[in-house]
Design an enzyme around this catalytic site. Structure first.
Site, PDB file in Angstrom:
ATOM      1  CE  LYS A  22      34.884  28.464  32.641  1.00 34.89           C
ATOM      2  NZ  LYS A  22      35.301  29.750  33.254  1.00 34.89           N
ATOM      3  CG  ASN A  23      38.354  30.271  31.046  1.00 41.50           C
ATOM      4  OD1 ASN A  23      37.175  30.459  31.392  1.00 41.50           O
ATOM      5  ND2 ASN A  23      39.226  29.682  31.829  1.00 41.50           N
ATOM      6  NE  ARG A  92      35.982  37.510  40.025  1.00 36.31           N
ATOM      7  CZ  ARG A  92      36.631  38.365  39.237  1.00 36.31           C
ATOM      8  NH1 ARG A  92      36.656  38.189  37.936  1.00 36.31           N
ATOM      9  NH2 ARG A  92      37.238  39.396  39.754  1.00 36.31           N
ATOM     10  CB  CYS A 116      34.279  33.756  42.929  1.00 36.84           C
ATOM     11  SG  CYS A 116      35.955  33.361  42.453  1.00 36.84           S
ATOM     12  NE  ARG A 121      39.093  35.434  40.097  1.00 35.59           N
ATOM     13  CZ  ARG A 121      38.344  34.586  39.382  1.00 35.59           C
ATOM     14  NH1 ARG A 121      37.523  33.773  39.981  1.00 35.59           N
ATOM     15  NH2 ARG A 121      38.394  34.600  38.055  1.00 35.59           N
ATOM     16  N   PRO A 122      40.257  40.781  42.822  1.00 41.14           N
ATOM     17  CG  PRO A 122      42.382  41.556  43.330  1.00 41.14           C
ATOM     18  CD  PRO A 122      41.506  40.339  43.451  1.00 41.14           C
ATOM     19  CG  ASP A 124      44.171  45.851  41.422  1.00 36.92           C
ATOM     20  OD1 ASP A 124      43.632  44.729  41.376  1.00 36.92           O
ATOM     21  OD2 ASP A 124      45.397  45.997  41.470  1.00 36.92           O
ATOM     22  CG  LEU A 125      46.041  44.408  37.796  1.00 34.94           C
ATOM     23  CD1 LEU A 125      46.614  43.050  37.392  1.00 34.94           C
ATOM     24  CD2 LEU A 125      47.169  45.412  38.013  1.00 34.94           C
ATOM     25  CG  ASP A 306      41.606  27.594  35.370  1.00 29.11           C
ATOM     26  OD1 ASP A 306      41.349  28.180  34.296  1.00 29.11           O
ATOM     27  OD2 ASP A 306      41.670  28.170  36.469  1.00 29.11           O
ATOM     28  CB  ILE A 328      47.175  31.775  39.909  1.00 29.94           C
ATOM     29  CG1 ILE A 328      48.296  31.217  39.028  1.00 29.94           C
ATOM     30  CG2 ILE A 328      46.321  32.796  39.173  1.00 29.94           C
ATOM     31  CD1 ILE A 328      49.258  32.249  38.480  1.00 29.94           C
ATOM     32  NE  ARG A 398      30.937  29.592  36.913  1.00 36.47           N
ATOM     33  CZ  ARG A 398      32.174  29.792  37.404  1.00 36.47           C
ATOM     34  NH1 ARG A 398      32.510  29.284  38.577  1.00 36.47           N
ATOM     35  NH2 ARG A 398      33.062  30.503  36.741  1.00 36.47           N
TER      36      ARG A 398
HETATM   37  C1  EPZ Z   1      41.002  33.895  34.049  1.00 38.65           C
HETATM   38  O1  EPZ Z   1      40.505  34.550  35.208  1.00 38.65           O
HETATM   39  C2  EPZ Z   1      40.191  32.616  33.913  1.00 38.65           C
HETATM   40  N1  EPZ Z   1      38.782  32.947  33.740  1.00 38.65           N
HETATM   41  C3  EPZ Z   1      40.359  31.767  35.172  1.00 38.65           C
HETATM   42  O2  EPZ Z   1      39.643  30.554  34.966  1.00 38.65           O
HETATM   43  C4  EPZ Z   1      41.843  31.441  35.328  1.00 38.65           C
HETATM   44  O3  EPZ Z   1      42.028  30.709  36.524  1.00 38.65           O
HETATM   45  C5  EPZ Z   1      42.652  32.749  35.393  1.00 38.65           C
HETATM   46  O4  EPZ Z   1      42.389  33.543  34.218  1.00 38.65           O
HETATM   47  C6  EPZ Z   1      44.152  32.499  35.466  1.00 38.65           C
HETATM   48  O5  EPZ Z   1      44.546  31.758  34.358  1.00 38.65           O
HETATM   49  C7  EPZ Z   1      38.352  33.338  32.510  1.00 38.65           C
HETATM   50  O6  EPZ Z   1      39.116  33.438  31.569  1.00 38.65           O
HETATM   51  C8  EPZ Z   1      36.895  33.618  32.366  1.00 38.65           C
HETATM   52  P1  EPZ Z   1      43.598  36.831  36.241  1.00 38.65           P
HETATM   53  P2  EPZ Z   1      40.962  36.073  35.535  1.00 38.65           P
HETATM   54  O7  EPZ Z   1      43.104  38.208  36.060  1.00 38.65           O
HETATM   55  O8  EPZ Z   1      41.072  36.837  34.285  1.00 38.65           O
HETATM   56  C9  EPZ Z   1      44.911  38.829  40.327  1.00 38.65           C
HETATM   57  C10 EPZ Z   1      38.142  28.846  35.497  1.00 38.65           C
HETATM   58  O9  EPZ Z   1      38.186  27.964  36.383  1.00 38.65           O
HETATM   59  N2  EPZ Z   1      44.329  40.058  39.793  1.00 38.65           N
HETATM   60  O10 EPZ Z   1      44.702  36.315  35.361  1.00 38.65           O
HETATM   61  O11 EPZ Z   1      40.078  36.585  36.598  1.00 38.65           O
HETATM   62  C11 EPZ Z   1      43.838  37.812  40.685  1.00 38.65           C
HETATM   63  O12 EPZ Z   1      43.310  38.059  41.975  1.00 38.65           O
HETATM   64  C12 EPZ Z   1      38.533  30.267  35.834  1.00 38.65           C
HETATM   65  O13 EPZ Z   1      37.826  28.650  34.308  1.00 38.65           O
HETATM   66  C13 EPZ Z   1      44.512  41.250  40.493  1.00 38.65           C
HETATM   67  O14 EPZ Z   1      45.134  41.280  41.541  1.00 38.65           O
HETATM   68  O15 EPZ Z   1      42.408  35.797  36.139  1.00 38.65           O
HETATM   69  C14 EPZ Z   1      44.572  36.513  40.621  1.00 38.65           C
HETATM   70  O16 EPZ Z   1      45.262  36.324  41.841  1.00 38.65           O
HETATM   71  C15 EPZ Z   1      38.854  30.458  37.308  1.00 38.65           C
HETATM   72  N3  EPZ Z   1      43.958  42.394  40.003  1.00 38.65           N
HETATM   73  C16 EPZ Z   1      45.583  36.739  39.495  1.00 38.65           C
HETATM   74  O17 EPZ Z   1      45.675  38.156  39.318  1.00 38.65           O
HETATM   75  C17 EPZ Z   1      43.235  42.412  38.841  1.00 38.65           C
HETATM   76  O18 EPZ Z   1      42.760  43.502  38.433  1.00 38.65           O
HETATM   77  C18 EPZ Z   1      45.185  36.097  38.174  1.00 38.65           C
HETATM   78  O19 EPZ Z   1      43.984  36.661  37.792  1.00 38.65           O
HETATM   79  C19 EPZ Z   1      43.055  41.198  38.136  1.00 38.65           C
HETATM   80  C20 EPZ Z   1      43.618  40.039  38.625  1.00 38.65           C
END
Ligand code: EPZ
Length: 455
Positions: A22-23, A92, A116, A121-122, A124-125, A306, A328, A398
């Site tokens: 999925k991811n 999301r 969510c 889930r900010p 900002d990056l 996950d 995370i 999902r």
């Molecule tokens: C991806 O989410 C996956 N989703 C998530 O899987 C997975 O848990 C996550 O990566 C971590 O491996 C998809 O690929 C669709 P991140 P993503 O940006 O990209 C913070 C599932 O169950 N952050 O690596 O949203 C954030 O809040 C889902 O399949 C910022 O602060 O994850 C989190 O604490 C859930 N600012 C951390 O980084 C930002 O701009 C990791 O988020 C972006 C992220």
């Protein structure tokens, strides 16, 4: 409303294959919008998050069709850059469309995806990276309106955190930007490498995906390609944990063992025998699992967040006390309260979860709080004495294709029933492929969203 009925304590035995990731499929579907041509994506899982991505692509003016596990995206006629709120809220992670829309149209308007069940889930990056690539952001009433009238230009971007989604958005947006982009502290997940393979297959020039530094040399345009999505490492991990928690013996075929490298030592510490070869992993569980002293979730190749909830479920019946630290996401323990309803002994202090193993669980009526927490409840139901009823299946659907079918094939007693009690028969019928929007091929993106007007 649908619910799962599980009669527990059946040992799971046998072999399964897991669906495509999925991811990985989600960012690849988003990237298909950047391609001025036809992308054929194989091994695409049939999940509601994938449906949501198809809805967004269709809304953008792409012609999308699906046959089995193949999704074909013709983005030639894409003529829209706005994703309405209702579509953003369907999934999301729809923020991953930002880079593709901005790269293709020089403009992107979407609502902030919002938090969510597992955290704020900010983004900002993502926003900062798009601005470093030359986009200008106007915010109004919760809408993020990005403009890049002169197109995007390569930049050196250092991520404060190796965000998966932000790394993906940058790779996609930079693929057709002018010049070179270098991402430092990039996410290293296998899904990043799979996305790079798709983009490079479409003519992009990306090097270093899977490492912390990724280099993207922008090209003029991308052409259609065929791509096969990698297997879903989270689903593979989840089903191995299902074998572990039922004293079973299962093999997961056609996966990449290295993708679940962080899980295997944890399963061994819990007393499971693990064998692995090029494309499969087999597990044989002990009569009583051992506790796992300490597991910390980390960015890849560390232990995946996950898999934290499914691991928690397994540890509820291990011998001894286990500790998990979720590094995370800030609120990813919602499954703990539901697991306690089975008789589990779990306490949560901030990011730390302490699981005191109990001799057995007792079936309960529970509600899935989120995708991975929902499957944790399934694992508990498989291990528990008696009957378990689980609602909130929309979360589980999902990320897992027909989990009841997979588990029944391994010997579980699981039924999915509709509210009025009839068991849902498995059909091979496919949901009607999304009606393709009718756009003249070759339309350039222009005008106001949905104007359809060619330049
Ligand atoms: C991806 O989410 C996956 N989703 C998530 O899987 C997975 O848990 C996550 O990566 C971590 O491996 C998809 O690929 C669709 P991140 P993503 O940006 O990209 C913070 C599932 O169950 N952050 O690596 O949203 C954030 O809040 C889902 O399949 C910022 O602060 O994850 C989190 O604490 C859930 N600012 C951390 O980084 C930002 O701009 C990791 O988020 C972006 C992220």
């Amino acid at each position: 409303m649908e619910k799962l009925i599980i009669n527990g304590q059946k040992r799971l035995n046998g072999e399964i294959e897991v669906h495509g990731s999925k991811n990985s499929a989600l960012p690849i579907l988003a990237a298909a919008a950047l391609v001025n041509g036809v992308s054929e994506i194989h091994n695409c899982p049939r999940l509601t998050d994938i449906d949501a991505a198809i809805h967004i692509l269709t809304h953008l003016g792409c012609r999308v069709s699906r046959s089995g596990h193949t999704v074909t995206v013709d983005a030639t006629a894409m003529n829209n850059w706005e994703v309405p709120d209702e579509l953003m809220r369907e999934m999301r992670s729809s923020v991953v469309f930002l880079g593709a829309i901005l790269g293709r149209a020089g403009r992107a308007k979407l609502s902030a995806p919002g938090g969510c069940e597992i955290g704020l889930r900010p983004i900002d990056l993502h926003i900062s990276a798009m601005e470093q690539l030359g986009a200008v952001l106007e915010e109004d009433a919760g809408k993020l309106d990005f403009h890049a009238p002169n197109g995007l230009a390569g930049a050196r971007i250092t991520l404060a955190f190796p965000s998966v989604g932000a790394t993906e958005n940058i790779m996609i947006a930079a693929a057709t930007a002018k010049g070179r982009t270098i991402i430092t502290n990039a996410a290293r997940e296998p899904e990043i490498s799979d996305l790079a393979d798709f983009l490079n297959g479409s003519g992009a020039r990306i090097h270093g995906a899977g490492d912390s530094t990724v280099i993207i040399d922008g090209v003029e345009r991308l052409a259609g390609t065929c791509h096969t999505v990698i297997p879903d490492r989270i689903a593979a991990s989840t089903y191995l944990l299902a074998g572990a928690v039922t004293q079973g013996k299962i093999c997961v075929r056609d996966i990449v063992p290295a993708h679940i490298g962080a899980l295997l030592p944890v399963l061994k510490e819990a007393g499971c025998d693990i064998t692995a070869s090029g494309r499969w992993v087999c597990l044989s569980a002990p009569p009583r699992l051992h506790r796992v002293k300490m597991t910390r979730t980390m960015p890849y190749p560390g232990f995946p967040t996950d898999v934290q909830a499914p691991l928690t479920a397994m540890l509820t019946v291990a011998d001894g006390t286990s500790v998990i630290v979720e590094n995370i996401f800030e609120s990813r323990y919602k499954h703990a309260a539901e697991l306690v309803r089975f008789g589990a002994k779990i306490s949560v202090e901030g990011r730390m979860e302490v699981i005191e193993g109990v001799p057995y669980l007792t079936g309960a009526s529970v509600v899935a709080p989120d995708l991975r927490g929902g499957f944790a409840l399934i694992l508990a139901g498989l291990a528990a004495r008696g009957e378990t009823v689980i609602t909130g299946l929309e979360h589980i659907d999902r990320g897992y294709e027909t989990p009841e079918a997979v588990l029944c094939a391994l010997g579980a007693d699981v039924k999915r029933i509709q509210e009025h009690g009839t068991a849902k028969e498995f059909t091979t019928e496919q949901p009607a492929a999304d009606r393709a929007n009718s756009f003249a091929p070759g339309d350039r993106l222009s005008g106001t969203p949905q104007s359809g007007a060619a330049e």
